[in-house]
Design an enzyme around this catalytic site. Sequence first.
Site, PDB file in Angstrom:
ATOM      1  N   ILE A   1      13.434  -9.680 -18.789  1.00  0.00           N
ATOM      2  CA  ILE A   1      13.688  -8.589 -19.733  1.00  0.00           C
ATOM      3  C   ILE A   1      15.004  -8.867 -20.434  1.00  0.00           C
ATOM      4  O   ILE A   1      15.987  -9.276 -19.804  1.00  0.00           O
ATOM      5  CB  ILE A   1      13.785  -7.230 -18.997  1.00  0.00           C
ATOM      6  CG1 ILE A   1      12.392  -6.745 -18.572  1.00  0.00           C
ATOM      7  CG2 ILE A   1      14.462  -6.173 -19.846  1.00  0.00           C
ATOM      8  CD1 ILE A   1      11.570  -6.149 -19.693  1.00  0.00           C
TER       9      ILE A   1
ATOM     10  N   CYS B   1       0.821  -1.199   0.000  1.00  0.00           N
ATOM     11  CA  CYS B   1       0.000   0.000   0.000  1.00  0.00           C
ATOM     12  C   CYS B   1       0.855   1.248   0.000  1.00  0.00           C
ATOM     13  O   CYS B   1       2.091   1.183  -0.004  1.00  0.00           O
ATOM     14  CB  CYS B   1      -0.908   0.007   1.234  1.00  0.00           C
ATOM     15  SG  CYS B   1      -1.863  -1.514   1.438  1.00  0.00           S
TER      16      CYS B   1
ATOM     17  N   ASP C   1      -3.389  -9.508   7.601  1.00  0.00           N
ATOM     18  CA  ASP C   1      -2.238  -9.358   8.494  1.00  0.00           C
ATOM     19  C   ASP C   1      -2.329  -8.053   9.284  1.00  0.00           C
ATOM     20  O   ASP C   1      -1.813  -7.950  10.399  1.00  0.00           O
ATOM     21  CB  ASP C   1      -0.925  -9.443   7.715  1.00  0.00           C
ATOM     22  CG  ASP C   1      -0.828  -8.441   6.566  1.00  0.00           C
ATOM     23  OD1 ASP C   1      -1.870  -7.877   6.175  1.00  0.00           O
ATOM     24  OD2 ASP C   1       0.282  -8.238   6.037  1.00  0.00           O
TER      25      ASP C   1
ATOM     26  N   SER D   1      11.398 -11.842  -6.065  1.00  0.00           N
ATOM     27  CA  SER D   1      12.646 -11.463  -6.724  1.00  0.00           C
ATOM     28  C   SER D   1      13.832 -12.050  -5.972  1.00  0.00           C
ATOM     29  O   SER D   1      13.721 -12.459  -4.818  1.00  0.00           O
ATOM     30  CB  SER D   1      12.778  -9.936  -6.799  1.00  0.00           C
ATOM     31  OG  SER D   1      13.293  -9.417  -5.588  1.00  0.00           O
ATOM     32  N   GLY D   2      14.994 -12.045  -6.633  1.00  0.00           N
ATOM     33  CA  GLY D   2      16.219 -12.559  -6.031  1.00  0.00           C
ATOM     34  C   GLY D   2      17.068 -11.494  -5.366  1.00  0.00           C
ATOM     35  O   GLY D   2      18.225 -11.758  -5.021  1.00  0.00           O
TER      36      GLY D   2
END
EC number: 6.3.5.4
Length: 668
Positions: free
Chosen positions: A309, A2, A104, A382-383
Site C-alpha cells: 500500500i 476461523c 491440524d 507478514s513481518g
Amino acid sequence: MCGIAGIFLHPEKSDPRKLATIAQLTATLQHRGPDASGTWIDVEGGIALGHRRLSIVDLSEAGKQPMLSRDKNLVMSFNGEVYNFAELRRTLEKSHHRFRGHSDSEVMLATFESFGIEASLPQFSGMFALGVWDRRARTLHLMRDRMGKKPLYIAIVPDGIVFASELKAIRAYPGFEPRIDRNAIAMVLQYGFIPDHSCIWEGVFKLPPGSILSITADDVATGSLPHLRRQVRRWWQLAATAEAGQRNLLTENPADLETELDQLLRDAVQQRMKADVPFGVFLSGGIDSSMIAALMQAQSQQPIRSFTIGFAESSYDEAHHAAMVARHFGMEHTEFRVTPDEALAVIPDIPQVWDEPFADESQIPTLLLSRLARQHVTVALSGDGGDECFGGYSRHIAMARLGLLFKMPARLRHMMASAFHMRSPEAWEKWFGSLPLSEDMRALLIKDNLDKLARVLNVTNDGELYHRLMSFSRGSQTASFGLLEHEDIPDLSDAASHIMYCDMASYLVGDILVKLDRATMAASLEARSPFLDHRVVEFAWRLPTALKVRNGQGKWILRQVLRRYLPEYLFERPKQGFNVPIGFWLRGPLREWAQGLLDMRRIRDDGLIDSRSVQACWQEHLTGQRDRSRYLWSVLMVQSWLDANRHTSPSLPVLDPPAVKCHVEAES
C-alpha cells in the site's frame, strides 16, 4: 483460520432456547469463516459450541468443526493454525492412531486424547484460540497461543459465560448487558489502544496469551469475573522466557549466530507456506517484510505474490521501495495507493471491524491492504514481530544509547529534566546540532525525542518509564492505568531489553496483533507472522542487546542476514513504519468529518472525555501550531465507536461511579 463462539450455562439452569442462540453468535463471525459453519449443543451439559470456517488446510468435510475426538469425549472449536501438525501426526500414527482427514484440528484433538489437555499445548507450534469441552469431566477448557496472535474474549452473563473470537458475537447473546468501562476509554486516549488486560465492556476479559482456563459447572454457578480470572493458568510465560534467555546468552561468533537465525527463520517461513489455498506476502520494502519475502521466494519454484500500500503524499509513500524489492526477487507484485477519499470511505467500517475503540491510524492501510490481497490469495505472511524481537523501534535504540542515564540517582535525573524544560525542544535541538556528534546520535536528539526524554528522565520505576514513552499525553488522571498488569516484569540486564519486553508483552499484543487480526479477518484473509514463531522469540531473547542494537541502528543481526539475500541499497534507509498522513488529512479532506465528531456539545453530553482539552488540541492542529493528530485520532475513534454502538444500544450505560475523567492534554 476461523471464528469461534461458545455458551456455557449452569446445567441446572440450562435453557435450550438460550443455547440455541449459538447460531446467532456464530453468524456474526461469518467474515472470519465464510466457507462453512457448524454448531454443537449438549443441553444436559449446558454447553453450546459454534464455528465459522475459513478453509486453509484440508478443504474437505473431514476438517469441519466443531469436531469430536475419536472416542467422542472431546468436542473442539478451534481458531488458528498449528504448523507442526504433520510431525505430530507421524508421532501419533506410530502409536496406531488413525485419521479420517488431514487437518491440524484432527491432530490437535488426537494429541489432547493421548497426552492430556495442558500437557499437549507446549507441543503445538502456531497460533490458536480454542475451546474444548470434556464430556466426561464436564469441564470447558479455553486456551490461547503463546504470543496472543489469536483473540479470545470471555464474558460473564446471567447463569453462565459466553466466549468468542470477537466482541460482536458476545454482543449477540440475548443475556449480555453492555456497560462501558471508563478506564478502557482512558487507555485509548492515553495509548491509542486498550491493553490486553482490559476491555471496553465491563464483565468481559481477554484470556491472556499463553494461558488456559478450565471451567466447571460450579465455576459457572459462582458467576464472578474475579473468580474466573484467578483460575487462569499460564502454560507459557513471556517473562520467564525473557529472563531465562538473558541468563543464558548466546556467546557464539556473530557470523554463526547469523547462520542460525537464517535457518530458524527459513524454517518458520517454510512452515507457514503450507496451505491448500493461494498465499502471498505483505511487502512494505522495509527490513522485516523484505526478510520474509526473501525467504519465501528462496523456497518457492513459482513467483510469490506480494502486496503493498502506498500514499499519494510522497513523504509517506514506500510503495516504490517495495516494488524494487519485488522486482529483485522476481515476485508477482500488486500495489494500491490510498487517497483521502478511500480513507474516508473505509472509516465507517472501523468500529464494526475492531469492536473496541482502536486508534492506530495504520489500521486504514492495513484494512485496505487486506482487502486488496484477498482478491488474489487466502493467506498472507507478514513481518510483524520483527521490531519487538530484534530492537527495531527508536525507543529501543534510544534506551541502548541512553540507558546509563536511568542508573543515575533520581535526584540528578530530575535536575536534568528540569534543565530540559528551561528551554524549548527546538532550542535544544539547535544547540545539539552545533556539537560534533555522530549522525546516529544527532538523529536521536531531535526535538520530539528531546521532549519525550525530558518527560521520562524523572521516572521512579520501570513501569512508569514505559508508560511515559508510550503515552500520547501527560494527563495525570490516566497515568495510573498501566500497559502491563498481572504479569511479572522480568529482571533484565539493560534498559533497552526492558523496553523490548514491555513492547512484546503489551504493545505487540494489544495493538499490532489486534490491528493485523481484525483487518485481515474482516477481509476473510489469514495472516501468518514467522517472526512470532516461539522458537524465533526464544532465540531473540538469548541474543545480547549489542547484536540487536549497534551503532545507532536497530535489528543489526537481522540486517546481516538480509544482506545474504538482498543488496544493501534496497533496504538500508531510515525506518518509516506504516505511517499515515492523518495530520495532513485532518486539516484537509477529513476536516469536515472530524469537525462533526469533535463537536464540544456532543462530547460534553457523553461525559467520557474532557471537551475543552479536545477543542484546544483541535484548534492547535488546525492552525498548524502543533501536530495533534495522534491525540485527535484517538478521540475520533472513540467518538466513531460510540456512534456505531448507539445504533444497537441507544442508551449506552457507563460503568459508575466514574473511574476517571479522560483528558487529552498538551505535551508542551
